[in-house]
Design a protein around this motif. Structure first.
Motif, short mmCIF file in Angstrom:
data_model
loop_
_atom_site.label_atom_id
_atom_site.label_comp_id
_atom_site.label_asym_id
_atom_site.label_seq_id
_atom_site.Cartn_x
_atom_site.Cartn_y
_atom_site.Cartn_z
N ALA A 214 -50.98 20.35 -13.23
CA ALA A 214 -51.07 20.45 -14.65
C ALA A 214 -51.88 19.79 -15.65
CB ALA A 214 -49.61 19.40 -14.14
N ALA A 215 -52.26 19.47 -15.28
CA ALA A 215 -53.84 18.91 -16.15
C ALA A 215 -54.99 19.80 -16.38
CB ALA A 215 -54.95 17.93 -15.55
N GLN A 216 -54.23 21.02 -15.95
CA GLN A 216 -55.80 21.85 -16.99
C GLN A 216 -54.48 22.77 -18.33
OE1 GLN A 216 -57.20 24.48 -14.00
NE2 GLN A 216 -57.08 22.97 -12.48
N SER A 217 -54.91 23.71 -18.93
CA SER A 217 -54.43 24.55 -20.37
C SER A 217 -53.15 25.40 -19.63
CB SER A 217 -55.34 24.96 -21.08
OG SER A 217 -56.87 25.65 -20.50
N LYS A 218 -54.19 26.48 -18.91
CA LYS A 218 -53.23 27.15 -18.12
C LYS A 218 -51.85 27.11 -17.42
CE LYS A 218 -56.68 30.46 -17.34
NZ LYS A 218 -58.32 31.14 -16.25
N PRO A 219 -50.95 28.03 -17.54
CA PRO A 219 -49.71 27.71 -16.71
C PRO A 219 -50.04 27.58 -14.86
CG PRO A 219 -49.55 29.88 -17.51
CD PRO A 219 -50.90 29.33 -18.16
N PHE A 220 -49.63 26.89 -14.26
CA PHE A 220 -50.29 27.65 -12.96
C PHE A 220 -48.41 27.17 -12.04
CE2 PHE A 220 -47.92 22.65 -13.28
CZ PHE A 220 -46.52 22.57 -12.24
#
Length: 619
Positions: A442-448
């Motif tokens: 969740a901390a990354q910019s992309k959806p997961f």
């Protein structure tokens, strides 16, 4: 402990020596006979101990790896010895024990009977194989209950690495021991009968031509083998076997929608996905007043989520789920069905998907493939070895998932290097570490897309830990109830996180449980179904009750819950349950749909499975 076993085996052999010496009343003991009878007595002891349920203490020895491997080695040596002994006994010339008057006649008779003895060995081998097939089929149906031929074929085609050793032990002491015991017993009866016939023939000066002897025993062999095969097949079901090996279906040519070419429209802001595959999670675990089959609700917290508004697609007026379908009733088959909209039908060649194929269903286009093309970060997390049944290949080749499994847990020092319980490590640890992995995604910019697979509710009876509340009388109920608590606890945690607003959470069973005994009191009229729950879906629907659907329908339904618009509302063999489009089960009927899926398909073999065998590099 290993030394005690060696001493025990020494005394075992000594006992056989003294017994043989006493019985045979000879100064010089025939070690071939001793070997035969010692092995036979060992097998007989194992058979009767297992028959009368007295093996629990003995089986506990196999928790020691050294003992397990030593005992396996001992049994292999004994088996080789018995084969050599029977060959030697069968080929030996008994003319030295006859008087001079009949010696020449006996030599001629023995030479002609060598072929008969070889044929007898073939009869014995075919008899043992026949019995093994029958006892194996019987063991499978009694132990797993609702297993189909596709599950059997797939399971035997996979390596043993990562599997539950209790199943191996159960098979060794069950079908294998029974087949060896009765096979050797029948061999002894045949041997005695043959000796009696030889004595009778010599006294009456009869001579049966070698060809006739061999032909007679060949007919007996074929008859015995056929009887075992047909008896075993009858346990599984002739129609099921016929559909799998002989009949062909056109369902893919007529109804399959290739997800790769389907028109999919994602929302401008793409939603995250948390997909929890709960091992063997059935709607049947709920109480009867909720739609289940239990007196008390084993899924109170998941039921509470549904009562609060989470979506459950049901086969009835109450809570329910997806109808079981052939080739999806085992873990990796369930994963493929729900993420690619196709069953997992494999060849019977050993280790096809586990070891020797280049790609796992290269013609399939899955949820992982679709989300990867849309820029998602994807992780598949489980507490067992991901290589078992080719799960690592499937998720790495269809979506480039980051795989976090039992081996990863050791690398991350989540568990000690020598730690292993059940299939790897417990769900209570798995779901706690899943919070860390989800937070990182969740901390990354992309959806997961975070996909999780639990294991504690795996048959037989599941895994109880010190933290499992003991509420019910039987172990499996307690394990199911605790799994309900652990999964809901994780869902509630996710609800409190910043990413939740834009995240869909799905909880679904991978397949029906194979723990047949658990449903002994359930009426045959009750339809067991695979559980499903959609939390925080992007869309809603009122068409959730009295649906005829299966787990392949969850593939397009998952995308729809993310706000994806699917032209035609169908992908693979699945249908978007949020739409009003009839599912293939509703169109064809449950029985007809299952029959079509059971059949062979040239389209599936050539365009979806597309097996490419790994070629060994020439030396």
């Amino acid at each position: 402990m290993i030394y005690l076993l060696i001493i025990g085996l020494f005394f075992y052999w000594a006992l056989q020596y003294l017994l043989a010496k006493k019985v045979l009343s000879r100064k010089k003991i025939n070690w071939k006979i001793i070997t035969f009878f010692s092995f036979f007595l060992l097998i007989a002891a194992m058979y009767f101990l297992n028959k009368f349920h007295m093996l629990s203490d003995f089986k506990s020895l196999f928790t020691f790896p050294d003992l397990f491997h030593f005992t396996k080695g001992f049994l292999i040596v004994e088996l080789v010895a018995i084969v050599v002994s029977v060959l030697s006994l069968s080929m030996s010339d008994r003319s030295n024990h006859l008087d001079k008057k009949t010696k020449n006649q006996t030599k001629r008779f023995n030479r002609s009977s060598i072929g008969t003895r070889v044929s007898l060995l073939i009869v014995s081998l075919f008899t043992t194989i026949s019995l093994l097939f029958y006892f194996s089929c019987n063991w499978v149906m009694e132990r797993f209950g609702n297993i189909k031929i596709d599950q059997i074929i797939y399971t035997i085609s996979q390596p043993l690495e990562g599997t539950d050793e209790s199943q191996i032990t159960s098979y060794l002491f069950g079908p294998l021991t029974s087949a060896l015991f009765f096979g050797m017993l029948i061999t002894l009866i045949f041997l005695v009968a043959m000796r009696l016939f030889e004595n009778f023939a010599q006294n009456k000066h009869l001579h049966l031509p070698l060809v006739m002897q061999a032909l007679l025993l060949f007919v007996i062999s074929a008859g015995v083998l056929s009887a075992g095969v047909f008896s075993g097949v009858s346990k599984i079901g002739y129609a099921d076997v016929k559909a799998y090996f002989i009949d062909k279906s056109k369902i893919y040519e007529e109804d399959y929608v290739d997800p790769k070419t389907a028109k999919l429209t994602f929302p401008e802001k793409k939603r995250n996905l948390i997909y929890i595959f709960a091992e063997s999670l059935e709607s049947s675990y709920m109480s009867k007043d909720n739609g289940g089959s239990q007196k008390e609700n084993l899924l109170p917290q998941l039921t509470n989520l549904l009562d609060q508004g989470d979506i459950n697609f049901s086969n009835s007026d109450l809570y329910g789920g997806a109808v079981a379908t052939p080739a999806t009733g085992f873990t990796v088959g369930g994963l493929v069905a729900q993420t690619a909209g196709v069953p997992l039908k494999t060849s019977s060649d050993a280790n096809r998907f586990g070891n020797t194929v280049e790609q796992f269903l290269p013609g399939a286009y899955s949820l992982g493939d679709i989300l990867q093309s849309e820029g998602y970060n994807q992780t598949f997390m489980l507490g067992s070895n991901s290589s078992f049944a080719g799960r690592d290949k499937y998720f790495s080749q269809h979506g480039n998932y980051n795989i976090v499994d039992y081996n990863s847990a050791k690398e991350f020092n989540w568990i000690p290097q020598d730690y292993k319980v059940w299939w790897g490590y417990e769900d209570e640890k798995l779901l706690e570490h899943a919070k860390e992995v989800t937070t990182d995604l969740a901390a990354q910019s992309k959806p997961f897309n975070f996909t999780l697979l639990t294991a504690d509710t795996h048959f037989e009876d599941g895994l109880m830990t010190d933290k499992t509340p003991k509420i019910f009388d039987d172990k499996y109920s307690n394990v199911i109830h605790y799994s309900d608590e652990l999964i809901t606890r994780f869902v509630q945690w996710a609800k409190e996180q910043p990413f939740y607003e834009n995240t869909t959470i799905i909880v679904a069973g991978d397949h029906l449980t194979m723990d047949k005994d658990f449903f002994n009191s359930t009426p045959d009229s009750y339809v067991r179904t695979v559980f499903n729950l959609f939390d925080n879906s992007a869309i809603k629907t009122q068409n959730t009750k009295n649906r005829k659907f299966n787990t392949m329908d969850l593939f397009p339904t998952t995308l729809a819950s993310l706000g994806v618009k699917i032209e035609g509302d169908r992908l693979g063999l699945g249908t978007n349950l949020f739409s009003d489009t009839p599912t293939l089960m509703e169109k064809l009927g449950i029985e007809q749909f299952n029959l079509e899926v059971s059949k062979r398909s040239s389209y599936y073999d050539d365009k979806i499975k597309v097996e490419k065998i790994v070629q060994e590099t020439p030396q």
